[in-house]
Scaffold this motif. Structure first.
Motif, mmCIF file in Angstrom:
data_model
loop_
_atom_site.group_PDB
_atom_site.id
_atom_site.type_symbol
_atom_site.label_atom_id
_atom_site.label_comp_id
_atom_site.label_asym_id
_atom_site.label_seq_id
_atom_site.Cartn_x
_atom_site.Cartn_y
_atom_site.Cartn_z
ATOM 1 N N VAL A 128 0.853 -1.184 0.000
ATOM 2 C CA VAL A 128 0.000 0.000 0.000
ATOM 3 C C VAL A 128 0.891 1.237 0.000
ATOM 4 N N GLN A 129 0.754 2.064 -1.021
ATOM 5 C CA GLN A 129 1.490 3.323 -1.104
ATOM 6 C C GLN A 129 0.690 4.427 -0.413
ATOM 7 N N ARG A 130 1.370 5.494 -0.049
ATOM 8 C CA ARG A 130 0.678 6.596 0.617
ATOM 9 C C ARG A 130 -0.236 7.376 -0.328
ATOM 10 N N ASN A 131 -0.059 7.199 -1.616
ATOM 11 C CA ASN A 131 -0.957 7.851 -2.573
ATOM 12 C C ASN A 131 -2.194 7.001 -2.873
ATOM 13 N N GLY A 132 -2.331 5.861 -2.175
ATOM 14 C CA GLY A 132 -3.498 5.021 -2.349
ATOM 15 C C GLY A 132 -3.320 3.874 -3.319
#
Length: 339
Positions: free
Chosen positions: A106-110
């Protein structure tokens, strides 16, 4: 290790004694969290929790929060259970689906993408936990192969396993466990500890340089009311075990003796759970119907604060996190200084 020694000398069922007094000293952080089963802490004071809204919730020291979540591939409704913080600020989360599992990034940009879905030809069943060690290897646990997994809430459950992921790929390195839950690697790197929730024991394996494991050793076996889930180590060589249902926090000494440090449970409810467990009928009602004063089915622990002498507790049923002072400094996790 002496597996026969089992001393819970500060038990406080019924609300009396030292553990009950420690309940009064609890403080709470966060709000609106959704099933924050696994919690991580960093040196900067940030807290990260798995969140059933499909990602990871970030609680900052000032109380502000951000949810990192997005659409998983193929419309999968991601149910994060375990979470690992990576060096680049992204996360690995384990998917605890009703029938399927795996590990996702999971990336912080979704952005959400599969990271591990099969091992040795096996589609991963509902997947419990993931952690990175200091050699850059990842350790993943699957509690049971049974579907639904509530069928594994039995003393007879013996099909949980541990996966190691390194440069060579993914390999099952331990099998036949009694509902595998969290694992922790001691500071020497020589031992891998694991909680077996419905086997009711803390076990460990010698961890060899090549990542293989020696034979299982039982550190201690737990008695009625204790179902070990979360796990962390302190610098004095003790393990800290979190029990679901009874809301117990237990300190396990190197020789296997135990001390209940915290407890928030209703004696009548525990008796009902015990009866169901012994009868082989334990299920979701016993896990979800707990009765307690303030803790909501605690399930994990992370040492936090600038000196790691405080702890924060994840939970299954609450929307915030309890914190308490600890008698020893926690071992710094691999991600402690990650930005």
């Amino acid at each position: 290790m002496n597996a026969s020694r089992k001393i819970e000398d500060e038990s406080a069922s019924g609300g009396e004694g030292v553990p009950a007094r420690r309940l009064d000293a609890l403080r709470f952080v966060g709000s609106g969290l959704v099933r924050p089963e696994c919690v991580l802490a960093t040196a900067s004071g940030d807290l990260y929790t798995a969140d059933w809204r499909g990602g990871v919730a970030h609680t900052r020291p000032d109380g502000s929060q951000t949810l990192y979540a997005g659409a998983a591939p193929d419309g999968l409704a991601l149910k994060p259970n375990g979470v690992a913080l990576l060096r680049d600020g992204s996360f690995l989360v384990t998917h605890l689906g009703a029938e399927d599992g795996g590990v996702f990034r999971v990336q912080r940009n979704g952005q959400v993408e599969p990271w591990l879905q099969r091992v040795e030809g096996l589609d991963l069943p509902p997947t419990n936990f993931v952690v990175e060690d200091r050699q850059g290897r990842f350790w993943i646990t699957v509690s049971t192969r049974l579907i639904p997994r509530a069928l594994g809430y039995r003393r007879s459950c013996d099909d949980g396993f541990i996966v190691r992921v390194d440069a060579r790929g993914a390999t099952i390195v331990a099998d036949g466990l009694g509902y595998t839950n969290e694992v922790a690697i001691d500071p020497s790197g020589n031992w891998l500890y694991v909680n077996e929730t419905f086997g009711r024991r803390l076990s460990r394996y010698a961890l060899r340089a090549d990542g293989s494991l020696g034979p299982k050793q039982i550190v201690t076996e737990f008695g009625p009311g204790t179902f070990p889930d979360g796990l962390a180590l302190d610098v004095e060589g003790h393990a800290w075990v979190v029990s679901i249902v009874s809301n117990r926090l237990i300190r396990v000494a190197p020789d296997g003796t135990t001390k209940v440090w915290l407890e928030d449970a209703d004696a009548q409810h525990l008796a009902q759970v015990e009866a169901a467990f012994e009868a082989g009928t334990m299920g979701r009602p016993e896990l979800d119907g707990i009765r307690s004063r303030c803790l909501r089915n605690i399930s994990s622990i992370a040492f936090c604060g600038p000196d790691r002498r405080r702890a924060v507790l994840g939970c299954l049923l609450g929307d915030r996190l309890a914190t308490l002072d600890m008698p020893a400094q926690g071992v710094a996790p691999v991600h402690w200084n990650f930005a």
